[in-house]
Design a protein around this motif. Structure first.
Motif, mmCIF file in Angstrom:
data_model
loop_
_atom_site.group_PDB
_atom_site.id
_atom_site.type_symbol
_atom_site.label_atom_id
_atom_site.label_comp_id
_atom_site.label_asym_id
_atom_site.label_seq_id
_atom_site.Cartn_x
_atom_site.Cartn_y
_atom_site.Cartn_z
ATOM 1 N N ILE A 79 0.869 -1.175 0.000
ATOM 2 C CA ILE A 79 0.000 0.000 0.000
ATOM 3 C C ILE A 79 0.907 1.226 0.000
ATOM 4 C CG2 ILE A 79 -1.666 1.354 1.329
ATOM 5 C CD1 ILE A 79 -2.507 -1.333 2.667
ATOM 6 N N LEU A 90 -3.065 1.956 -3.806
ATOM 7 C CA LEU A 90 -3.666 1.261 -2.663
ATOM 8 C C LEU A 90 -3.883 -0.192 -3.083
ATOM 9 C CD1 LEU A 90 -6.202 4.084 -1.765
ATOM 10 C CD2 LEU A 90 -3.908 3.717 -0.810
ATOM 11 N N GLU A 132 0.296 5.049 0.646
ATOM 12 C CA GLU A 132 -0.701 6.024 1.083
ATOM 13 C C GLU A 132 -0.247 7.447 0.760
ATOM 14 O OE1 GLU A 132 -2.763 3.982 4.950
ATOM 15 O OE2 GLU A 132 -0.880 5.061 5.317
ATOM 16 N N TYR A 138 -10.988 2.376 0.946
ATOM 17 C CA TYR A 138 -9.725 2.207 1.667
ATOM 18 C C TYR A 138 -9.776 2.916 3.015
ATOM 19 C CZ TYR A 138 -4.912 2.281 3.087
ATOM 20 O OH TYR A 138 -3.763 2.134 3.834
#
Length: 336
Positions: free
Chosen positions: A237, A253, A239, A272
């Motif tokens: 992931i 993601l 972010e 998410y």
């Protein structure tokens, strides 16, 4: 290792994969991408070269993200319509049909990162590693750093992909030959438009659009996967990256995409945020704080050993006659 939560802690597949008959957000996106491509190539002489290169690379990478969305059944329920949206070969080198086939194979998550089973793996078997020789291994090691992936990576993936495809066609793979014939016709149309109609030098399109676009896509794919014992922990992931998130249609993601590949791009950020804790538990905490974090860790350092942990002995690779992908991704050959 973080304990895994079962899939029932995540949104139900049936609820988050259900879409309207036509996803107008994706239709609008496709109009913006193709319209932007036509406008930029037509008006390129009115812009600084740096702007043409920056916008051109962005559009090619964005188009690759759109193709990825189309492969997963968007924006309509009609595959013919979806494939027509994704087919135009703006990147020149990657036929949509081959990308589609390889990427759907990649989604067999139990085989993620395996250089034999996963066509998007960036790992090598030991046998392939030994065959590369000293210079090849040095280049491959450099390609495991982010700087190497962004600079050398595009030419490595494109050249490797074209060499493998040429071998298939020369070996009289008729299906592959038909795909490439259709692709060549599309490429001819793109090049006639760019060079003859718009007057853009071919080198500017090949470098400013295709190569830079491939480099941007390599940024996305660089830290998407790494080997772990449990296949859920092989998907990362990234972010806090709103700009690149839009460019990659929130494929940064990535664990959410692998757990629920039917989710359309515009719903990913909300889902998410809602299920962040469960998703991080699923992927074992493999989280980066934006692409600057990825660069801080790996700009000059390798992301991982390029030899796959389960294929570091000659007896576990191609010696048994299985086909190996030589660690070069179909999607990362731009597109991964």
């Amino acid at each position: 290792m973080i304990n895994h939560k079962p899939d029932d802690t995540l949104p139900l597949k049936s609820t988050i994969s259900a879409t309207s008959r036509v996803e107008w957000q994706t239709v609008t996106l496709s109009i913006i991408i193709y319209g932007g491509f036509l406008a930029l190539t037509w008006f390129w002489q009115s812009l600084p070269v740096v702007a043409v290169i920056g916008l051109g690379g962005w559009l090619i990478a964005w188009h690759g993200s759109l193709q990825h969305e189309v492969i997963h059944g968007h924006p309509t329920r009609n595959r013919f319509v979806n494939d027509a949206i994704g087919w135009p070969p703006l990147s020149l080198w990657l036929p949509y049909a081959i990308y589609r086939e390889g990427h759907l194979t990649h989604h067999r998550d139990e085989h993620l990162t395996d250089p034999i089973e996963d066509p998007e793996s960036s790992y090598f078997t030991q046998a392939a590693w030994e065959r590369m020789g000293g210079i090849g291994r040095l280049l491959a090691a450099w390609n495991t750093t982010l700087l190497g992936r962004l600079t050398l990576g595009p030419i490595v993936m494109i050249a490797s992909f074209l060499a493998q495809e040429a071998a298939l066609v020369l070996n009289r793979d008729r299906r592959r030959a038909v795909i490439w014939l259709r692709h060549a016709l599309g490429v001819a149309v793109i090049l006639v438009w760019v060079s003859e109609v718009c007057g853009m030098p071919p080198w500017l399109y090949v470098f400013g659009f295709v190569y830079v676009g491939a480099a941007l896509t390599r940024l996305r794919s660089y830290a998407e996967h790494r080997y772990a014992d449990h296949h859920d922990e092989r998907t990362a992931i990234v972010e806090n990256s709103p700009l690149f998130g839009l460019l990659f249609l929130y494929n940064n993601l990535h664990v959410l995409h692998h757990k629920r590949p039917g989710v359309p791009w515009y719903r990913i950020p909300m889902l998410y945020r809602r299920d962040r804790d469960a998703l991080i538990a699923v992927n074992g905490g493999l989280v980066y704080d934006g692409y600057l974090d990825v660069a801080r860790r790996f700009l000059f350092r390798p992301h991982d050993d390029p030899r796959h942990p389960l294929h570091r002995h000659f007896g576990s690779g191609t010696a048994d006659g299985m086909t190996e992908h030589a660690g070069v991704s179909i999607v990362e050959r731009e597109l991964a």
